[in-house]
Design a protein around this motif. Structure first.
Motif, PDB file in Angstrom:
ATOM      1  N   SER A   1       0.011   0.149  11.389  1.00  0.00           N
ATOM      2  CA  SER A   1      -0.180  -0.009   9.939  1.00  0.00           C
ATOM      3  C   SER A   1      -0.771  -1.359   9.565  1.00  0.00           C
ATOM      4  CB  SER A   1       1.153   0.157   9.207  1.00  0.00           C
ATOM      5  OG  SER A   1       1.793   1.345   9.564  1.00  0.00           O
ATOM      6  N   LYS A   2      -0.812  -2.270  10.534  1.00  0.00           N
ATOM      7  CA  LYS A   2      -1.286  -3.633  10.276  1.00  0.00           C
ATOM      8  C   LYS A   2      -0.477  -4.297   9.158  1.00  0.00           C
ATOM      9  CE  LYS A   2      -4.777  -3.395  13.185  1.00  0.00           C
ATOM     10  NZ  LYS A   2      -4.725  -4.098  14.427  1.00  0.00           N
ATOM     11  N   ALA A   3       0.824  -3.995   9.115  1.00  0.00           N
ATOM     12  CA  ALA A   3       1.700  -4.539   8.076  1.00  0.00           C
ATOM     13  C   ALA A   3       2.077  -5.997   8.345  1.00  0.00           C
ATOM     14  CB  ALA A   3       2.976  -3.696   7.968  1.00  0.00           C
TER      15      ALA A   3
ATOM     16  N   SER B   1       4.667  -1.014  13.066  1.00  0.00           N
ATOM     17  CA  SER B   1       4.108  -1.432  11.780  1.00  0.00           C
ATOM     18  C   SER B   1       3.022  -2.487  11.982  1.00  0.00           C
ATOM     19  CB  SER B   1       5.201  -1.980  10.865  1.00  0.00           C
ATOM     20  OG  SER B   1       6.052  -0.943  10.453  1.00  0.00           O
ATOM     21  N   LEU B   2       3.191  -3.357  12.958  1.00  0.00           N
ATOM     22  CA  LEU B   2       2.161  -4.355  13.267  1.00  0.00           C
ATOM     23  C   LEU B   2       0.945  -3.666  13.884  1.00  0.00           C
ATOM     24  CD1 LEU B   2       2.432  -7.829  14.795  1.00  0.00           C
ATOM     25  CD2 LEU B   2       1.137  -6.131  16.063  1.00  0.00           C
TER      26      LEU B   2
ATOM     27  N   VAL C   1       1.836 -10.952  18.446  1.00  0.00           N
ATOM     28  CA  VAL C   1       0.898 -11.426  17.430  1.00  0.00           C
ATOM     29  C   VAL C   1      -0.328 -10.536  17.447  1.00  0.00           C
ATOM     30  CG1 VAL C   1      -0.497 -13.379  16.641  1.00  0.00           C
ATOM     31  CG2 VAL C   1       1.612 -13.808  17.889  1.00  0.00           C
ATOM     32  N   ASP C   2      -0.767 -10.152  16.259  1.00  0.00           N
ATOM     33  CA  ASP C   2      -2.055  -9.476  16.128  1.00  0.00           C
ATOM     34  C   ASP C   2      -3.079 -10.604  16.093  1.00  0.00           C
ATOM     35  OD1 ASP C   2      -4.225  -7.913  15.634  1.00  0.00           O
ATOM     36  OD2 ASP C   2      -3.417  -6.967  13.839  1.00  0.00           O
ATOM     37  N   PHE C   3      -3.671 -10.881  17.238  1.00  0.00           N
ATOM     38  CA  PHE C   3      -4.541 -12.040  17.453  1.00  0.00           C
ATOM     39  C   PHE C   3      -5.970 -11.665  17.071  1.00  0.00           C
ATOM     40  CE2 PHE C   3      -7.022 -14.970  20.073  1.00  0.00           C
ATOM     41  CZ  PHE C   3      -6.323 -16.165  19.907  1.00  0.00           C
ATOM     42  N   GLU C   4      -6.551 -12.400  16.129  1.00  0.00           N
ATOM     43  CA  GLU C   4      -7.916 -12.133  15.675  1.00  0.00           C
ATOM     44  C   GLU C   4      -8.877 -13.171  16.239  1.00  0.00           C
ATOM     45  OE1 GLU C   4      -7.934 -12.095  11.392  1.00  0.00           O
ATOM     46  OE2 GLU C   4      -7.435  -9.966  11.367  1.00  0.00           O
TER      47      GLU C   4
ATOM     48  N   ARG D   1       0.653  -9.820   6.632  1.00  0.00           N
ATOM     49  CA  ARG D   1      -0.746  -9.750   7.076  1.00  0.00           C
ATOM     50  C   ARG D   1      -1.540 -10.997   6.741  1.00  0.00           C
ATOM     51  NH1 ARG D   1      -2.183  -7.605  11.320  1.00  0.00           N
ATOM     52  NH2 ARG D   1      -4.419  -7.614  11.373  1.00  0.00           N
ATOM     53  N   SER D   2      -1.157 -11.707   5.673  1.00  0.00           N
ATOM     54  CA  SER D   2      -1.905 -12.902   5.276  1.00  0.00           C
ATOM     55  C   SER D   2      -1.507 -14.138   6.088  1.00  0.00           C
ATOM     56  CB  SER D   2      -1.703 -13.186   3.784  1.00  0.00           C
ATOM     57  OG  SER D   2      -0.342 -13.497   3.530  1.00  0.00           O
TER      58      SER D   2
END
Length: 142
Positions: free
Chosen positions: A22-24, A18-19, A68-71, A47-48
């Motif tokens: 789907s970027k959930a 999902s992370l 972690v989805d690291f930006e 996501r926020s």
């Protein structure tokens, strides 16, 4: 299964997918269950959530796994990459740190598509700029 016999649950794989797909979620924190039989999801950040929210989710004096989805920004624009970490607070019991370290590979293998793997003994090891520097190897960062 890991060398300690700890299993990775479908809940962990599903949350990770999902992370990743789907970027959930922004992050997922995993722990070994109280009976030491399986790795389970302890918490997630929607996501926020920010990177600081992720750091706040790491329990002091404990050991946890996290993704972690690291930006970050590059000269080409905004990028994302997945960070895996074994957070083993120096003040956590030695036995717990050893158990998590020996079970890490089972979880790590179950989660495909990890860009960077960091072991941290304190939160300052995971400061944004330090992690960014590790991701930036070969990238033109702004």
């Amino acid at each position: 299964m890991s060398s300690t016999g700890v299993l990775v649950t479908d809940e962990c794989r599903n949350a990770y997918n999902s992370l990743k797909l789907s970027k959930a979620f922004r992050y997922i924190v995993f722990k070994i269950s109280d009976d030491y039989k399986e790795v389970v999801v302890e918490s997630t950040g929607d996501r926020s959530a920010t990177y600081e929210d992720f750091l706040s989710a790491l329990t002091p004096n404990e050991v946890r796994y996290a993704v972690v989805d690291f930006e970050f920004e590059t000269v080409e624009g905004r990028r994302n990459a997945i960070l895996f970490t074994l957070y083993a607070d120096d003040s956590a019991p030695i036995r717990k740190r050893m158990d998590y370290a020996s079970s890490k590979d089972a979880l790590r293998r179950a989660l495909t598509g990890i860009a960077l793997d960091i072991q941290a003994s304190e939160k300052k090891d995971l400061e944004y700029d330090l992690v960014l520097a590790k991701f930036s190897n070969g990238l033109a960062i702004r």
